[in-house]
Design an enzyme around this catalytic site. Sequence first.
Site, short mmCIF file in Angstrom:
data_model
loop_
_atom_site.label_atom_id
_atom_site.label_comp_id
_atom_site.label_asym_id
_atom_site.label_seq_id
_atom_site.Cartn_x
_atom_site.Cartn_y
_atom_site.Cartn_z
N ARG A 70 0.97 -1.10 -0.15
CA ARG A 70 0.06 0.29 -0.04
C ARG A 70 0.88 1.22 0.00
O ARG A 70 2.00 1.67 -0.10
CB ARG A 70 -1.26 -0.05 0.73
N GLY A 72 2.28 4.94 1.79
CA GLY A 72 2.45 5.12 2.83
C GLY A 72 3.49 4.69 3.76
O GLY A 72 4.24 4.26 3.28
N VAL A 74 5.01 3.58 7.58
CA VAL A 74 4.76 2.50 8.73
C VAL A 74 3.06 2.46 9.89
O VAL A 74 3.33 3.66 9.93
CB VAL A 74 5.61 1.91 9.63
N TYR A 76 0.63 0.84 13.01
CA TYR A 76 0.39 -0.52 13.81
C TYR A 76 -1.61 -0.98 13.61
O TYR A 76 -2.39 -0.17 13.92
CB TYR A 76 0.61 0.49 15.20
N HIS A 77 -2.22 -2.34 13.52
CA HIS A 77 -3.04 -2.92 13.48
C HIS A 77 -2.93 -3.95 15.22
O HIS A 77 -2.10 -4.60 15.18
CB HIS A 77 -2.90 -3.51 12.84
N GLY A 139 -4.67 4.74 4.03
CA GLY A 139 -3.33 3.36 2.79
C GLY A 139 -4.03 2.97 2.00
O GLY A 139 -5.11 1.99 1.89
N GLY A 150 -7.36 0.35 2.67
CA GLY A 150 -8.36 0.92 2.95
C GLY A 150 -7.99 1.84 4.27
O GLY A 150 -7.50 2.44 4.39
N LEU A 151 -8.57 1.12 5.23
CA LEU A 151 -9.20 1.97 6.64
C LEU A 151 -8.79 1.32 7.99
O LEU A 151 -9.41 0.16 7.67
CB LEU A 151 -10.39 3.39 6.39
N CYS A 168 3.21 6.34 10.80
CA CYS A 168 2.41 7.60 8.89
C CYS A 168 4.08 7.70 9.05
O CYS A 168 3.96 8.38 7.81
CB CYS A 168 1.43 8.18 9.03
#
EC number: 2.3.1.181
Length: 215
Positions: A70, A72, A74, A76-77, A139, A150-151, A168
């Site tokens: 994607r 952008g 880095v 975190y999820h 992203g 996506g988001l 980011c």
Amino acid sequence: MPQTLGFRELGQMAYEPVWQAMQRFTNERGTDAPDEVWLVQHPPVFTQGQAGKAEHLLLPGDIPVVQVDRGGQVTYHGPGQLVAYLLLDVRRLGFGVRDLVNRMEHCLIELLASYGVPAAAKPDAPGVYVNGAKIASLGLRIRHGCSFHGLALNVDMDLQPFRRINPCGYAGLAMTQLSDHAGPIEFAEVSARLRAQLVKHLDYAEQTTLTGGID
């Protein structure tokens, strides 16, 4: 143009299988394939975008880092964050990339407003912010006129891992989440409100829930 937007509720799934599935979906879809949005939470993971620089990974520690395709830098999820992957034929929809990003931002801003949380976008830093702190990240990747990725909206999560990175690519960027501003949150209700906002802002007439896996 199709009038119904399909949603898949994936629950919690590891990042890489979902990423691989959205790549396959995008590579194999035909010109008449309906658009889909996948809603998911991921176990803890850092994802490094195509523009990502190693110096923005400060101290990943025991959290895995995945290099992805994607745009952008880095991010975190983790559990308690609502991720929506937008698998859209943007050429068919007639959206440019900037238009799609604007629609995603407005979708999130209106969702947050429904909880009484005033939010805004920044022209030079895609995403959505509350009092200068980032509450949602965006992203995308466009391939053959179709979007994926996506988001990610911070709903009610552990924000500490964001301190291990420059989110980011911005050193010291403050992060926030919906529960810090709106009190106790029902995650499923946030997901339902996001679905409604995506249908509205992507110019669809209605939505449906899709069944079956993504393999």
